[in-house]
Scaffold this motif. Structure first.
Motif, PDB file in Angstrom:
ATOM      1  N   UNK A 132       0.964  -1.307   0.031  1.00  0.00           N
ATOM      2  CA  UNK A 132       0.032   0.037  -0.014  1.00  0.00           C
ATOM      3  C   UNK A 132       1.102   1.030   0.047  1.00  0.00           C
ATOM      4  N   UNK A 133       0.539   2.138  -1.015  1.00  0.00           N
ATOM      5  CA  UNK A 133       1.721   3.255  -1.070  1.00  0.00           C
ATOM      6  C   UNK A 133       0.955   4.501  -0.872  1.00  0.00           C
ATOM      7  N   UNK A 134       1.448   5.163   0.216  1.00  0.00           N
ATOM      8  CA  UNK A 134       0.675   6.489   0.617  1.00  0.00           C
ATOM      9  C   UNK A 134       1.759   7.512   0.480  1.00  0.00           C
ATOM     10  N   UNK A 135       1.089   8.766   0.682  1.00  0.00           N
ATOM     11  CA  UNK A 135       2.218  10.121   0.595  1.00  0.00           C
ATOM     12  C   UNK A 135       1.714  10.598  -0.734  1.00  0.00           C
ATOM     13  N   UNK A 136       2.790  11.253  -1.599  1.00  0.00           N
ATOM     14  CA  UNK A 136       2.656  11.958  -2.753  1.00  0.00           C
ATOM     15  C   UNK A 136       2.098  11.390  -3.804  1.00  0.00           C
ATOM     16  N   UNK A 137       2.392  10.141  -3.933  1.00  0.00           N
ATOM     17  CA  UNK A 137       1.904   8.972  -4.706  1.00  0.00           C
ATOM     18  C   UNK A 137       1.157   8.094  -4.051  1.00  0.00           C
ATOM     19  N   UNK A 138       0.041   7.580  -4.744  1.00  0.00           N
ATOM     20  CA  UNK A 138      -0.829   6.555  -3.855  1.00  0.00           C
ATOM     21  C   UNK A 138      -1.369   5.724  -4.613  1.00  0.00           C
ATOM     22  N   UNK A 139      -1.432   4.188  -4.233  1.00  0.00           N
ATOM     23  CA  UNK A 139      -1.813   3.126  -4.874  1.00  0.00           C
ATOM     24  C   UNK A 139      -1.418   1.861  -4.200  1.00  0.00           C
ATOM     25  N   UNK A 140      -1.551   0.772  -5.281  1.00  0.00           N
ATOM     26  CA  UNK A 140      -1.221  -0.352  -4.709  1.00  0.00           C
ATOM     27  C   UNK A 140      -0.233  -1.150  -5.543  1.00  0.00           C
ATOM     28  N   UNK A 141       0.761  -1.692  -5.066  1.00  0.00           N
ATOM     29  CA  UNK A 141       1.798  -2.352  -5.988  1.00  0.00           C
ATOM     30  C   UNK A 141       1.782  -3.815  -5.329  1.00  0.00           C
ATOM     31  N   UNK A 142       1.459  -4.793  -6.517  1.00  0.00           N
ATOM     32  CA  UNK A 142       1.615  -6.091  -6.151  1.00  0.00           C
ATOM     33  C   UNK A 142       2.574  -6.912  -6.978  1.00  0.00           C
ATOM     34  N   UNK A 143       3.506  -7.712  -6.081  1.00  0.00           N
ATOM     35  CA  UNK A 143       4.507  -8.568  -6.650  1.00  0.00           C
ATOM     36  C   UNK A 143       3.916  -9.994  -6.589  1.00  0.00           C
ATOM     37  N   UNK A 144       4.035 -10.739  -7.587  1.00  0.00           N
ATOM     38  CA  UNK A 144       3.735 -12.149  -7.437  1.00  0.00           C
ATOM     39  C   UNK A 144       4.667 -13.141  -8.027  1.00  0.00           C
TER      40      UNK A 144
END
Length: 144
Positions: free
Chosen positions: A79-91
């Motif tokens: 879970x990415x917060x701050x100036x850039x926000x979103x979700x990064x998933x590594x499988x």
């Protein structure tokens, strides 16, 4: 929202790829626009919380990522917060003694909402190039 998804098949075993990607300090070594990725703490789930700084087109964006879903050898969801926000998933998937790493992410378009329709295609292409470079830089770093 911008979505990007790409994978790479590596000859390197899953555990080695996972261990490399699990170290926040390695992220800046393989991600072209990431100038800082510093471990802040290990979480109770085994994942990490890290501080990031991206430098894009002369601008600096910073914040934190937190591993919200962490299964060693299988996946890390950030879970990415701050100036850039979103979700990064590594499988991570074992294939023929090597590893298929899939990178999937959903990002919010930064900036004024009015400009999102104009910025979104640029941001998508930028992220696609960034992820492509990240995966190939990773391949160079973990090659058996």
């Amino acid at each position: 929202m911008v979505n990007v998804r790409e994978h790479i098949d590596l000859s390197t075993p899953v555990d080695r790829v996972f261990d490399f990607m699990d170290a926040p300090a390695h992220q800046a070594a393989v991600t072209p626009s990431l100038s800082e990725s510093t471990l802040l703490e290990r979480l109770p789930n085994g994942g990490a919380r890290a501080r990031y700084t991206y430098r894009i087109l002369g601008l600096s964006f910073s914040g934190e990522v937190r591993a919200t879903d962490y299964v060693p050898g299988e996946r890390i969801v950030w879970s990415m917060t701050g100036d850039l926000q979103g979700t990064i998933r590594w499988y991570f998937e074992s294939i023929d003694g090597g590893c298929r790493l899939t990178y999937a992410a959903t990002y919010q378009v930064p900036g004024p909402r009015l400009l999102h329709p104009l910025a979104q295609p640029f941001i998508r292409r930028y992220n696609e190039r960034e992820v492509h470079a990240l995966l190939h830089n990773l391949e160079t770093r973990v090659a058996s």
